[in-house]
Write a protein that holds these residues in place. Structure first.
Motif, mmCIF file in Angstrom:
data_model
loop_
_atom_site.group_PDB
_atom_site.id
_atom_site.type_symbol
_atom_site.label_atom_id
_atom_site.label_comp_id
_atom_site.label_asym_id
_atom_site.label_seq_id
_atom_site.Cartn_x
_atom_site.Cartn_y
_atom_site.Cartn_z
ATOM 1 N N GLY A 108 0.836 -1.205 0.000
ATOM 2 C CA GLY A 108 0.000 0.000 0.000
ATOM 3 C C GLY A 108 0.860 1.240 0.000
ATOM 4 O O GLY A 108 2.095 1.175 0.082
ATOM 5 N N GLY A 109 0.198 2.380 -0.076
ATOM 6 C CA GLY A 109 0.912 3.640 -0.173
ATOM 7 C C GLY A 109 1.798 3.910 1.034
ATOM 8 O O GLY A 109 2.933 4.383 0.895
ATOM 9 N N THR A 110 1.282 3.597 2.199
ATOM 10 C CA THR A 110 2.064 3.864 3.409
ATOM 11 C C THR A 110 3.357 3.057 3.393
ATOM 12 O O THR A 110 4.436 3.577 3.699
ATOM 13 N N GLU A 111 3.239 1.799 3.004
ATOM 14 C CA GLU A 111 4.446 0.962 2.950
ATOM 15 C C GLU A 111 5.421 1.514 1.911
ATOM 16 O O GLU A 111 6.632 1.562 2.146
ATOM 17 N N SER A 112 4.906 1.967 0.785
ATOM 18 C CA SER A 112 5.797 2.539 -0.242
ATOM 19 C C SER A 112 6.532 3.763 0.297
ATOM 20 O O SER A 112 7.737 3.934 0.073
ATOM 21 N N LEU A 113 5.807 4.616 1.028
ATOM 22 C CA LEU A 113 6.443 5.832 1.544
ATOM 23 C C LEU A 113 7.460 5.486 2.630
ATOM 24 O O LEU A 113 8.549 6.076 2.681
ATOM 25 N N ILE A 114 7.115 4.552 3.503
ATOM 26 C CA ILE A 114 8.073 4.156 4.547
ATOM 27 C C ILE A 114 9.353 3.640 3.885
ATOM 28 O O ILE A 114 10.469 3.982 4.290
ATOM 29 N N GLY A 138 1.619 17.147 2.555
ATOM 30 C CA GLY A 138 2.041 15.768 2.296
ATOM 31 C C GLY A 138 1.241 14.800 3.148
ATOM 32 O O GLY A 138 0.755 15.146 4.227
ATOM 33 N N HIS A 139 1.116 13.583 2.666
ATOM 34 C CA HIS A 139 0.284 12.598 3.360
ATOM 35 C C HIS A 139 0.848 12.265 4.745
ATOM 36 O O HIS A 139 2.070 12.250 4.957
ATOM 37 N N ALA A 140 -0.077 11.971 5.666
ATOM 38 C CA ALA A 140 0.304 11.624 7.040
ATOM 39 C C ALA A 140 1.264 10.438 7.091
ATOM 40 O O ALA A 140 2.011 10.276 8.074
ATOM 41 N N ALA A 185 1.894 14.426 -5.913
ATOM 42 C CA ALA A 185 1.318 14.603 -7.244
ATOM 43 C C ALA A 185 0.133 13.663 -7.410
ATOM 44 O O ALA A 185 0.291 12.603 -7.968
ATOM 45 N N PRO A 186 -1.024 14.104 -6.985
ATOM 46 C CA PRO A 186 -1.332 15.302 -6.212
ATOM 47 C C PRO A 186 -1.446 14.965 -4.720
ATOM 48 O O PRO A 186 -1.373 13.805 -4.330
ATOM 49 N N SER A 187 -1.692 16.022 -3.928
ATOM 50 C CA SER A 187 -1.945 15.821 -2.502
ATOM 51 C C SER A 187 -3.320 15.160 -2.340
ATOM 52 O O SER A 187 -4.208 15.358 -3.169
ATOM 53 N N TYR A 188 -3.431 14.366 -1.286
ATOM 54 C CA TYR A 188 -4.726 13.711 -1.052
ATOM 55 C C TYR A 188 -5.797 14.732 -0.664
ATOM 56 O O TYR A 188 -6.892 14.753 -1.227
ATOM 57 N N ALA A 189 -5.476 15.586 0.309
ATOM 58 C CA ALA A 189 -6.504 16.441 0.905
ATOM 59 C C ALA A 189 -7.169 17.350 -0.127
ATOM 60 O O ALA A 189 -8.394 17.510 -0.115
ATOM 61 N N VAL A 212 8.493 11.581 -5.195
ATOM 62 C CA VAL A 212 7.179 12.100 -5.585
ATOM 63 C C VAL A 212 6.119 11.108 -5.106
ATOM 64 O O VAL A 212 6.086 9.958 -5.554
ATOM 65 N N ASP A 213 5.298 11.566 -4.184
ATOM 66 C CA ASP A 213 4.201 10.726 -3.708
ATOM 67 C C ASP A 213 3.036 10.865 -4.697
ATOM 68 O O ASP A 213 2.237 11.796 -4.616
ATOM 69 N N ALA A 214 3.011 9.914 -5.615
ATOM 70 C CA ALA A 214 1.911 9.869 -6.580
ATOM 71 C C ALA A 214 1.005 8.682 -6.237
ATOM 72 O O ALA A 214 0.353 8.122 -7.114
ATOM 73 N N CYS A 215 1.010 8.327 -4.941
ATOM 74 C CA CYS A 215 0.191 7.190 -4.488
ATOM 75 C C CYS A 215 -1.259 7.386 -4.899
ATOM 76 O O CYS A 215 -1.913 6.492 -5.410
ATOM 77 N N PHE A 216 -1.746 8.582 -4.659
ATOM 78 C CA PHE A 216 -3.166 8.844 -4.873
ATOM 79 C C PHE A 216 -3.473 8.975 -6.367
ATOM 80 O O PHE A 216 -4.302 8.244 -6.909
ATOM 81 N N VAL A 246 3.160 4.881 -6.500
ATOM 82 C CA VAL A 246 1.833 4.931 -7.129
ATOM 83 C C VAL A 246 1.042 3.719 -6.652
ATOM 84 O O VAL A 246 1.527 2.596 -6.706
ATOM 85 N N ASP A 247 -0.146 3.981 -6.156
ATOM 86 C CA ASP A 247 -0.954 2.882 -5.594
ATOM 87 C C ASP A 247 -1.869 2.296 -6.660
ATOM 88 O O ASP A 247 -2.711 3.007 -7.229
ATOM 89 N N LEU A 248 -1.720 1.012 -6.877
ATOM 90 C CA LEU A 248 -2.601 0.362 -7.857
ATOM 91 C C LEU A 248 -3.990 0.149 -7.275
ATOM 92 O O LEU A 248 -4.956 -0.013 -8.008
HETATM 93 C C1 LIG Z 1 -1.057 10.902 -1.499
HETATM 94 C C2 LIG Z 1 -1.157 9.660 -0.667
HETATM 95 N N1 LIG Z 1 -0.062 9.086 -0.180
HETATM 96 C C3 LIG Z 1 -0.108 7.984 0.572
HETATM 97 C C4 LIG Z 1 -1.303 7.387 0.907
HETATM 98 C C5 LIG Z 1 -1.341 6.195 1.806
HETATM 99 O O1 LIG Z 1 -1.821 5.082 1.100
HETATM 100 P P1 LIG Z 1 -2.409 3.781 1.827
HETATM 101 O O2 LIG Z 1 -3.663 4.183 2.500
HETATM 102 O O3 LIG Z 1 -2.571 2.845 0.676
HETATM 103 O O4 LIG Z 1 -1.376 3.292 2.789
HETATM 104 C C6 LIG Z 1 -2.498 7.957 0.422
HETATM 105 C C7 LIG Z 1 -3.798 7.395 0.778
HETATM 106 O O5 LIG Z 1 -4.835 7.966 0.540
HETATM 107 C C8 LIG Z 1 -2.419 9.115 -0.382
HETATM 108 O O6 LIG Z 1 -3.531 9.714 -0.849
#
Ligand SMILES: Cc1ncc(COP(=O)(O)O)c(C=O)c1O
Length: 494
Positions: A108-114, A138-140, A185-189, A212-216, A246-248
């Motif tokens: 998931g995105g959190t694991e990718s960022l960590i 930036g994402h929490a 890219a882009p911010s979640y909020a 670049v956090d392009a998870c979202f 990037v989150d699939l």
């Molecule tokens: C920009 C961004 N980064 C990271 C995450 C974290 O992803 P996850 O909930 O899959 O761990 C999210 C989740 O919404 C996100 O929007």
């Protein structure tokens, strides 16, 4: 007493059909994952037959273990295919400026960022007290990464008008101990793309990695660009971008549990890996945090991508873009509401300018009309807002949203803003994180009607009072309250 009705380990096993019925009955209390009326948590393309395909693929590989790619080459092949597809979509691969791009599939995105933070930290072992620079938007998960990895977090404020950081502020935040600069890219909020090229340039000048956090939106922006939307450069085409996530399981519409972390080249990825042979068991090599991992999410994502294909994603992006436009128009049409940012990706985010219109009451009113939106608390000079993650499945619903939004706004005005009782206000004013004992939180939760039912639920239908209380207290108190509260919910069902 053991509750046989709910026990996950009953004295006598329960028939398969009944177990499934029980799960379906539990699911009936959930928010609707399909149908285009839930604007957070789920990503629904609204494509007939896709769920069935993804489920079948998921089930096919659910028991396969990603722990050892030599034992299960099927997973290795699918993982490499996913990484290749993500890299190509995001400016990497043969014939690009990032021909050596590599990556890993994470959970998931959190694991990718960590892992992006870990790779950056471990590439600089000489730095005793590493630091991470992230815009406040930036994402929490960056804060979580910093916390887990003992990396200091330097948050750069965002301009309340543009919701982006000033590049000069990012540059000023970079210190000799900085191991990574991140942007979204882009911010979640707010769904806003940071000035990636400029941020990557200042990071590169300082000799620091740039993630670049392009998870979202990393799987949405490239298609939006192909549709002619003005998407700024944000991927490996930008010099200085060293990694991208990037989150699939977001805009690639795969079942949950799958993200891709890309690095510009193998040397940048190397410190992400963990290898261990100093014990008597099997030698362990883990590219990601999990060791044993199910093949289910990987196979589910592979099937989803192959079935939808580039043409499918382009069509879905077009539908999503049209839905975003329609929802934004509905917001603009309501007196007292204001878009916090002009939509530039797949988010519609609005606030209220009128003190008689309480956003948290509005969120409840929308929920009563079957629209599940996400309230965002006020923060660092930014007002409270309502967030809509827009997916393709929303498109057929857009015409219904406008009238319901107008009705919900009228009802919220009639109901008036939440007024916390003098008692609650006094309590909120006096709360400090240290003073928040589990007992105090339990009393508060009970007073607010939270967490009373079986297995911790159900939650009350209306959350405006809770959101107003959270909005009124400092960030550190919000965090403690929520941690204690979720702890209250997560108690064993004996
Ligand atoms: C920009 C961004 N980064 C990271 C995450 C974290 O992803 P996850 O909930 O899959 O761990 C999210 C989740 O919404 C996100 O929007």
């Amino acid at each position: 007493m053991i509750d046989e009705e709910w026990s996950a380990l009953p004295e006598r096993g329960v028939a398969a059909g009944r177990v499934l019925d029980e799960i379906r009955a539990l699911r009936a209390g959930d928010r609707p994952t399909h149908g285009g009326r839930l604007f957070a948590y789920v990503y629904d393309p609204g494509v007939g037959g896709l769920d069935e395909l993804a489920r079948a693929a998921y089930a096919e590989s659910a028991h396969v273990n990603g722990l050892d790619p030599t034992a299960f080459p099927s997973l290795l092949a699918m993982e490499n295919a996913l990484v290749g597809a993500a890299a190509r979509l995001l400016g990497g691969g043969p014939g690009t400026s990032a021909p050596e791009a590599v990556g890993s599939v994470t959970g998931g995105g959190t694991e990718s960022l960590i892992l992006a933070v870990k790779a950056a930290r471990d590439a600089r072992p000489e730095i005793a007290e590493p630091r991470l620079v992230v815009p406040a938007s930036g994402h929490a998960a960056f804060a979580k990464a910093a916390h887990y990895l003992r990396v200091a977090l330097d948050r750069v404020p965002v301009d309340p008008a543009t919701l982006r950081p000033a590049v000069a502020d990012v540059a000023a935040a970079i210190r000799p101990e900085t191991v990574l600069v991140a942007c979204s890219a882009p911010s979640y909020a707010h769904g806003v793309v940071d000035p990636v090229a400029e941020i990557a340039a200042v990071a590169a000048t300082a000799g620091v990695r740039c993630h670049v956090d392009a998870c979202f939106g990393g799987w949405a922006l490239p298609w939006l660009r192909r549709l002619g939307e003005p998407v700024p450069p944000f991927d490996f085409a930008v010099d200085g971008v060293t990694s991208i996530s990037v989150d699939l399981h977001k805009y690639a519409y795969a079942p949950k549990g799958v993200s891709v972390l890309l690095h510009r080249d193998p040397a940048l990825r190397a410190p992400q890996y963990f290898g261990y042979a100093d014990w008597p068991g099997y030698t362990m090599v883990n590219p990601v945090i999990a060791s044993t991992r199910s093949g289910g999410p990987i196979a589910g994502a592979y099937a989803t991508l192959r079935h939808l294909g580039a043409d499918g994603y382009l069509r879905l992006a077009e539908r999503t873009r049209d839905a975003v436009r329609g929802l934004a128009a509905a917001v603009r049409a309501v007196d007292g509401l204001r878009l916090l940012a002009e939509p530039e990706s797949t988010v519609v985010c609005f606030t209220a300018d009128d003190p008689d219109l309480d956003l948290f009451v509005l969120v409840d009113e929308l929920a009563e009309r079957g629209w599940h939106t996400q309230p965002q608390l006020s923060y660092a000079g930014l007002p409270a807002s309502v967030h809509l993650t827009v997916t393709a499945a929303v498109a057929p619903r857009v015409a219904e949203f406008g009238p319901d939004l107008a009705g919900a706004v009228a009802a919220a005005r009639t109901a008036g803003p939440v007024r916390l009782s003098a008692e609650l206000l006094a309590l909120a004013g006096a709360l400090t994180p240290e003073a928040l004992t589990p007992e105090l939180v339990a009393g508060l939760a009970a007073g607010l009607g939270l967490g009373g039912g079986p297995a911790g639920g159900p939650l009350p239908g209306r959350m405006a009072v809770v959101n107003t209380l959270l909005d009124a207290v400092p960030v550190a108190v919000r965090e403690r309250l929520l941690v204690e509260f979720v702890g209250l919910l997560q108690r064993p069902a004996w």
